[in-house]
Write a protein that holds these residues in place. Structure first.
Motif, PDB file in Angstrom:
ATOM      1  N   TYR A  67       0.822  -1.209   0.000  1.00 41.66           N
ATOM      2  CA  TYR A  67       0.000   0.000   0.000  1.00 41.66           C
ATOM      3  C   TYR A  67       0.860   1.266   0.000  1.00 41.66           C
ATOM      4  CZ  TYR A  67      -3.399   3.496   1.456  1.00 41.66           C
ATOM      5  OH  TYR A  67      -4.173   4.621   1.528  1.00 41.66           O
ATOM      6  N   TYR A  68       1.796   1.362   0.929  1.00 39.48           N
ATOM      7  CA  TYR A  68       2.599   2.584   1.012  1.00 39.48           C
ATOM      8  C   TYR A  68       3.633   2.685  -0.100  1.00 39.48           C
ATOM      9  CZ  TYR A  68       0.422   4.051   5.339  1.00 39.48           C
ATOM     10  OH  TYR A  68      -0.480   4.478   6.270  1.00 39.48           O
ATOM     11  N   THR A  69       4.102   1.572  -0.626  1.00 37.86           N
ATOM     12  CA  THR A  69       5.029   1.641  -1.755  1.00 37.86           C
ATOM     13  C   THR A  69       4.315   2.212  -2.972  1.00 37.86           C
ATOM     14  OG1 THR A  69       6.332  -0.214  -0.915  1.00 37.86           O
ATOM     15  CG2 THR A  69       6.549   0.293  -3.260  1.00 37.86           C
ATOM     16  N   SER A  70       3.049   1.823  -3.172  1.00 36.59           N
ATOM     17  CA  SER A  70       2.269   2.310  -4.314  1.00 36.59           C
ATOM     18  C   SER A  70       1.654   3.685  -4.090  1.00 36.59           C
ATOM     19  CB  SER A  70       1.128   1.333  -4.624  1.00 36.59           C
ATOM     20  OG  SER A  70       1.632   0.086  -4.978  1.00 36.59           O
ATOM     21  N   ASN A  71       1.275   3.990  -2.856  1.00 32.20           N
ATOM     22  CA  ASN A  71       0.463   5.181  -2.604  1.00 32.20           C
ATOM     23  C   ASN A  71       1.039   6.185  -1.612  1.00 32.20           C
ATOM     24  OD1 ASN A  71      -1.803   4.161  -4.213  1.00 32.20           O
ATOM     25  ND2 ASN A  71      -1.979   2.645  -2.584  1.00 32.20           N
ATOM     26  N   ALA A  85      -2.648   8.252  13.747  1.00 31.74           N
ATOM     27  CA  ALA A  85      -2.808   6.870  13.278  1.00 31.74           C
ATOM     28  C   ALA A  85      -2.013   6.648  11.994  1.00 31.74           C
ATOM     29  CB  ALA A  85      -4.287   6.551  13.058  1.00 31.74           C
ATOM     30  N   ASP A  86      -2.115   7.587  11.049  1.00 26.26           N
ATOM     31  CA  ASP A  86      -1.361   7.475   9.796  1.00 26.26           C
ATOM     32  C   ASP A  86       0.137   7.409  10.075  1.00 26.26           C
ATOM     33  OD1 ASP A  86      -3.738   7.754   8.219  1.00 26.26           O
ATOM     34  OD2 ASP A  86      -3.573   9.945   8.392  1.00 26.26           O
ATOM     35  N   GLN A  87       0.607   8.279  10.973  1.00 24.11           N
ATOM     36  CA  GLN A  87       2.033   8.324  11.305  1.00 24.11           C
ATOM     37  C   GLN A  87       2.500   6.992  11.891  1.00 24.11           C
ATOM     38  OE1 GLN A  87       4.166  10.379  10.370  1.00 24.11           O
ATOM     39  NE2 GLN A  87       3.102  12.283   9.992  1.00 24.11           N
ATOM     40  N   GLY A  88       1.662   6.365  12.701  1.00 23.07           N
ATOM     41  CA  GLY A  88       2.022   5.079  13.284  1.00 23.07           C
ATOM     42  C   GLY A  88       2.244   4.023  12.218  1.00 23.07           C
ATOM     43  N   TRP A  89       1.334   3.932  11.252  1.00 15.83           N
ATOM     44  CA  TRP A  89       1.482   2.941  10.181  1.00 15.83           C
ATOM     45  C   TRP A  89       2.683   3.265   9.305  1.00 15.83           C
ATOM     46  CZ3 TRP A  89      -0.912  -1.369  10.954  1.00 15.83           C
ATOM     47  CH2 TRP A  89      -2.130  -1.392  11.618  1.00 15.83           C
ATOM     48  N   ARG A  90       2.949   4.544   9.092  1.00 15.07           N
ATOM     49  CA  ARG A  90       4.105   4.952   8.286  1.00 15.07           C
ATOM     50  C   ARG A  90       5.418   4.589   8.986  1.00 15.07           C
ATOM     51  NH1 ARG A  90       2.684   9.782   4.848  1.00 15.07           N
ATOM     52  NH2 ARG A  90       4.553  10.765   5.654  1.00 15.07           N
ATOM     53  N   ARG A  91       5.461   4.760  10.315  1.00 14.28           N
ATOM     54  CA  ARG A  91       6.656   4.353  11.071  1.00 14.28           C
ATOM     55  C   ARG A  91       6.875   2.849  10.954  1.00 14.28           C
ATOM     56  NH1 ARG A  91       4.610   7.926  14.743  1.00 14.28           N
ATOM     57  NH2 ARG A  91       3.761   6.266  16.061  1.00 14.28           N
ATOM     58  N   LYS A 100      11.854   5.134   3.156  1.00 13.08           N
ATOM     59  CA  LYS A 100      11.136   6.307   3.680  1.00 13.08           C
ATOM     60  C   LYS A 100      10.801   7.267   2.537  1.00 13.08           C
ATOM     61  CE  LYS A 100      11.318   9.642   7.407  1.00 13.08           C
ATOM     62  NZ  LYS A 100      12.081  10.143   8.544  1.00 13.08           N
ATOM     63  N   ASN A 101      11.582   7.234   1.465  1.00 15.52           N
ATOM     64  CA  ASN A 101      11.354   8.121   0.330  1.00 15.52           C
ATOM     65  C   ASN A 101      10.026   7.829  -0.385  1.00 15.52           C
ATOM     66  OD1 ASN A 101      13.844   9.253   0.834  1.00 15.52           O
ATOM     67  ND2 ASN A 101      14.886   8.067  -0.729  1.00 15.52           N
ATOM     68  N   ASN A 102       9.420   6.678  -0.117  1.00 17.22           N
ATOM     69  CA  ASN A 102       8.135   6.353  -0.722  1.00 17.22           C
ATOM     70  C   ASN A 102       6.985   7.090  -0.049  1.00 17.22           C
ATOM     71  OD1 ASN A 102       9.301   4.522  -2.491  1.00 17.22           O
ATOM     72  ND2 ASN A 102       9.009   2.808  -1.105  1.00 17.22           N
ATOM     73  N   LEU A 103       7.263   7.747   1.053  1.00 19.71           N
ATOM     74  CA  LEU A 103       6.236   8.452   1.806  1.00 19.71           C
ATOM     75  C   LEU A 103       6.287   9.936   1.529  1.00 19.71           C
ATOM     76  CD1 LEU A 103       6.762   6.613   5.197  1.00 19.71           C
ATOM     77  CD2 LEU A 103       5.010   6.138   3.463  1.00 19.71           C
ATOM     78  N   ARG A 104       5.129  10.555   1.499  1.00 19.64           N
ATOM     79  CA  ARG A 104       5.034  12.004   1.255  1.00 19.64           C
ATOM     80  C   ARG A 104       5.529  12.756   2.456  1.00 19.64           C
ATOM     81  NH1 ARG A 104       0.020  15.839   0.194  1.00 19.64           N
ATOM     82  NH2 ARG A 104       0.979  16.980  -1.477  1.00 19.64           N
TER      83      ARG A 104
END
Length: 104
Positions: A67-71, A85-91, A100-104
Protein backbone atom coordinates in the motif's frame (compact mmCIF):
# COMPACT_ATOMS: atom_id res chain seq x y z
CA UNK A 1 13.09 -3.78 -9.73
CA UNK A 2 15.37 -3.08 -6.76
CA UNK A 3 12.34 -2.18 -4.61
CA UNK A 4 10.64 -5.42 -5.65
CA UNK A 5 13.67 -7.42 -4.55
CA UNK A 6 13.72 -5.60 -1.19
CA UNK A 7 10.00 -6.25 -0.74
CA UNK A 8 10.43 -9.93 -1.62
CA UNK A 9 13.29 -10.30 0.84
CA UNK A 10 11.25 -8.53 3.50
CA UNK A 11 8.32 -10.85 2.80
CA UNK A 12 10.52 -13.90 3.32
CA UNK A 13 11.86 -12.48 6.56
CA UNK A 14 8.36 -11.66 7.73
CA UNK A 15 7.16 -15.16 6.90
CA UNK A 16 9.83 -16.57 9.18
CA UNK A 17 8.68 -14.23 11.98
CA UNK A 18 4.93 -14.71 11.54
CA UNK A 19 2.92 -15.79 14.56
CA UNK A 20 -0.72 -15.91 15.59
CA UNK A 21 -0.18 -15.74 19.35
CA UNK A 22 -0.12 -12.14 20.54
CA UNK A 23 -1.10 -10.87 17.10
CA UNK A 24 -2.01 -7.16 17.18
CA UNK A 25 -5.69 -6.33 16.77
CA UNK A 26 -5.67 -2.90 15.05
CA UNK A 27 -6.80 -3.16 11.45
CA UNK A 28 -4.88 -1.58 8.58
CA UNK A 29 -7.15 -0.34 5.77
CA UNK A 30 -5.40 -0.93 2.45
CA UNK A 31 -8.41 0.41 0.51
CA UNK A 32 -8.57 -2.99 -1.19
CA UNK A 33 -5.36 -2.14 -3.02
CA UNK A 34 -7.30 -0.44 -5.79
CA UNK A 35 -5.96 2.28 -8.06
CA UNK A 36 -6.41 5.36 -5.89
CA UNK A 37 -5.60 9.00 -6.58
CA UNK A 38 -5.48 9.99 -2.90
CA UNK A 39 -5.27 8.20 0.43
CA UNK A 40 -7.85 8.15 3.18
CA UNK A 41 -6.74 8.40 6.79
CA UNK A 42 -6.29 5.25 8.84
CA UNK A 43 -8.95 4.89 11.51
CA UNK A 44 -6.92 2.83 13.97
CA UNK A 45 -3.44 3.37 15.36
CA UNK A 46 -1.12 0.36 15.37
CA UNK A 47 -0.43 -0.64 18.96
CA UNK A 48 3.04 -1.29 20.29
CA UNK A 49 2.56 -5.00 19.58
CA UNK A 50 2.76 -4.23 15.85
CA UNK A 51 6.31 -2.94 16.27
CA UNK A 52 7.49 -6.27 17.72
CA UNK A 53 8.82 -8.27 14.77
CA UNK A 54 7.73 -11.46 16.49
CA UNK A 55 4.12 -10.37 16.02
CA UNK A 56 4.37 -9.53 12.33
CA UNK A 57 1.70 -11.29 10.29
CA UNK A 58 2.88 -11.94 6.75
CA UNK A 59 -0.40 -11.06 5.03
CA UNK A 60 -0.88 -7.83 6.99
CA UNK A 61 2.77 -6.86 6.59
CA UNK A 62 2.74 -7.35 2.84
CA UNK A 63 -0.46 -5.33 2.60
CA UNK A 64 1.14 -2.42 4.45
CA UNK A 65 4.32 -2.62 2.37
CA UNK A 66 2.44 -2.77 -0.93
CA UNK A 67 0.00 0.00 0.00
CA UNK A 68 2.60 2.58 1.01
CA UNK A 69 5.03 1.64 -1.76
CA UNK A 70 2.27 2.31 -4.31
CA UNK A 71 0.46 5.18 -2.60
CA UNK A 72 2.65 6.68 0.12
CA UNK A 73 3.58 9.76 -1.92
CA UNK A 74 -0.06 10.59 -2.72
CA UNK A 75 -1.92 13.27 -0.75
CA UNK A 76 -4.72 12.53 1.68
CA UNK A 77 -8.15 12.98 0.11
CA UNK A 78 -9.19 15.63 2.65
CA UNK A 79 -6.05 17.67 1.96
CA UNK A 80 -4.93 17.43 5.58
CA UNK A 81 -1.67 16.14 7.01
CA UNK A 82 -1.17 12.61 8.26
CA UNK A 83 -2.95 11.89 11.54
CA UNK A 84 -1.38 10.17 14.55
CA UNK A 85 -2.81 6.87 13.28
CA UNK A 86 -1.36 7.47 9.80
CA UNK A 87 2.03 8.32 11.30
CA UNK A 88 2.02 5.08 13.28
CA UNK A 89 1.48 2.94 10.18
CA UNK A 90 4.10 4.95 8.29
CA UNK A 91 6.66 4.35 11.07
CA UNK A 92 5.88 0.65 10.91
CA UNK A 93 6.34 0.67 7.11
CA UNK A 94 9.83 2.09 7.52
CA UNK A 95 10.65 -0.27 10.40
CA UNK A 96 9.80 -3.18 8.08
CA UNK A 97 12.69 -2.10 5.89
CA UNK A 98 10.84 -0.06 3.26
CA UNK A 99 12.15 3.17 1.79
CA UNK A 100 11.14 6.31 3.68
CA UNK A 101 11.35 8.12 0.33
CA UNK A 102 8.14 6.35 -0.72
CA UNK A 103 6.24 8.45 1.81
CA UNK A 104 5.03 12.00 1.26
Amino acid sequence: MKKLIVLAATALALAACSTTEGTPTAQFDDERQGDISCMKHQEQTPGEAYFDEGNWDTVVSLSILRYYTSNGAKPYCDGKAATEADQGWRRLYVQMGAEKNNLR
